[in-house]
Design an enzyme around this catalytic site. Structure first.
Site, PDB file in Angstrom:
ATOM      1  N   THR A 180      63.183 125.222  -1.202  1.00  0.00           N
ATOM      2  CA  THR A 180      64.051 124.063  -1.825  1.00  0.00           C
ATOM      3  C   THR A 180      65.415 123.891  -1.199  1.00  0.00           C
ATOM      4  O   THR A 180      66.260 123.491  -1.871  1.00  0.00           O
ATOM      5  CB  THR A 180      64.193 124.610  -3.253  1.00  0.00           C
ATOM      6  N   LYS A 181      65.639 124.588  -0.077  1.00  0.00           N
ATOM      7  CA  LYS A 181      67.139 124.519   0.568  1.00  0.00           C
ATOM      8  C   LYS A 181      67.358 123.321   1.116  1.00  0.00           C
ATOM      9  O   LYS A 181      66.340 122.389   1.596  1.00  0.00           O
ATOM     10  CB  LYS A 181      67.405 125.833   1.370  1.00  0.00           C
TER      11      LYS A 181
END
Length: 373
Positions: A180-181
């Site tokens: 999710t970065k």
């Protein structure tokens, strides 16, 4: 309507980069990983970068490379993901928590010196949500007491504060490329440093302490290798590096999209009672990894349940670490030890947030939140 918490935007450029790796002989660490390291270091203005398997690995390698180990203490924050502290424990040291700023959730630099003892070896500030800590103040404290500084910049590749970028004032800065970065390859991480000897030490520790890699042996022909240190298995392979390289070209444009989305959220949420969010430090550039809100009056968990029933994906970043079972049992931490971190941990809720999120999804999330309140 279902609104996911996060959705990646990887596509044809990443597929083509992986195809090129698959067409070559080296899938493990090789020239593609080296190319990514060089470009990542250039982006941050650092002399060296090491691509690794996770930010946890980057933190652990940094501690090992700096000689932090058994009997040492490392000052850090209880308002972060558990890996910040578990990396310290894996190095044989002990995390010593100090409380956080009420306006940002970041480590409160004004509380650090009171926590320093003769066993303190390092400070690990965490740039929470994508906003940098006061690195100038933290560096001054570290210099006064002869301490190392390792930045947990898992949320903060693009951040700037007081003209300083991650890694500029620290011994190392560590990054996450988790699913999710802002920059992602599913699982992965990196560290940067300007210290030549530290870089050489960590590069050796990254792969078992071996003096030759598989790519070296392929390029040069077989030569006997040696093991000169007790290392770990933290190297990043060419396949993961290939996923990252095309994204570097879009990183700043995606950040602009994140800023626009954050402004939209702030406009839509203004006026809602019992809702606040972390303040933005004037003169800084927020990396905007997450969009958290803080919900007053003990209603956070009921709001989560209501939003999820409405199809809205939500996450808590984070519950205060020192109140998790392991830390209570191991270090005798109790409620009341770090009240600001505890308040944030009880109130925080991260809303759906990613660069390609449609405006109508923001409207739906805010409408669902208004109904839940």
């Amino acid at each position: 309507m279902d609104v996911p918490f996060y959705q990646h935007d990887l596509g044809e450029p990443e597929l083509e980069a992986v195809r090129q790796v698959l067409a070559g002989p080296i899938l493990t660490t090789g020239e593609v990983a080296v190319t990514f390291e060089r470009r990542f270091a250039d982006y941050l203005g650092s002399r060296h970068a090491l691509a690794v398997s996770s930010c946890t690995g980057a933190l652990h390698l940094s501690l090992l490379g700096l000689g932090v180990g058994a009997g040492d203490q490392v000052i850090t924050t209880p308002m972060t993901f558990i890996a910040t502290s578990t990396a310290i424990l894996e190095a044989g040291a002990r995390p010593i928590f100090v409380d956080v700023e009420p306006e940002t959730g970041n480590l409160d630099a004004s509380l650090i010196e009171a926590a320093i003892t003769e066993r303190t070896k390092a400070i690990i500030p965490v740039h929470l949500y994508g906003q940098m800590c006061d690195m100038r103040a933290i560096r001054r404290i570290a210099d006064r007491h002869g301490l190392f500084v390792i930045e947990d910049a898992a949320h903060c590749i693009e951040g700037v504060r007081d003209g300083v970028r991650p890694g500029e004032l620290a011994d190392t800065a560590c990054f996450s490329f988790y699913a999710t970065k802002n920059l992602t390859c599913g699982e992965g991480g990196a560290l940067v440093t300007n210290n030549e000897s530290l870089y050489a030490s960590m590069k050796l520790l990254r792969l078992h302490g071996m003096t030759k890699t598989a790519a070296d042996r392929h390029k040069e022909g077989y030569q006997h290798w040696d093991m000169t240190a007790l290392g770990w298995k933290y190297n990043m392979d060419n396949l993961h590096a290939a996923l990252l390289l095309p994204q570097l070209n879009r990183l700043d444009a995606k950040l602009e999209s994140r800023h626009r989305l954050a402004r939209l959220y702030e406009e839509r949420l203004s006026g809602l009672k019992d809702i606040s969010w972390p303040q933005n430090i004037p003169g800084s550039r927020h990396a905007r990894h997450l969009f958290p809100i803080w919900i007053d009056r003990g209603r956070r968990d009921r709001i989560i349940a209501s939003l999820q029933r409405s199809g809205v994906g939500v996450v808590v970043n984070y519950r205060a670490i020192h109140l998790l079972t392991y830390f209570q049992q191991t270090f005798s931490h109790r409620a009341g030890d770090f009240p600001i971190a505890e308040r944030i941990g009880d109130q925080t809720l991260s809303l759906p947030f990613y660069p390609t999120m449609p405006d109508e999804h923001v409207d739906w999330v805010v409408s669902a939140l208004r109904s839940a309140l």
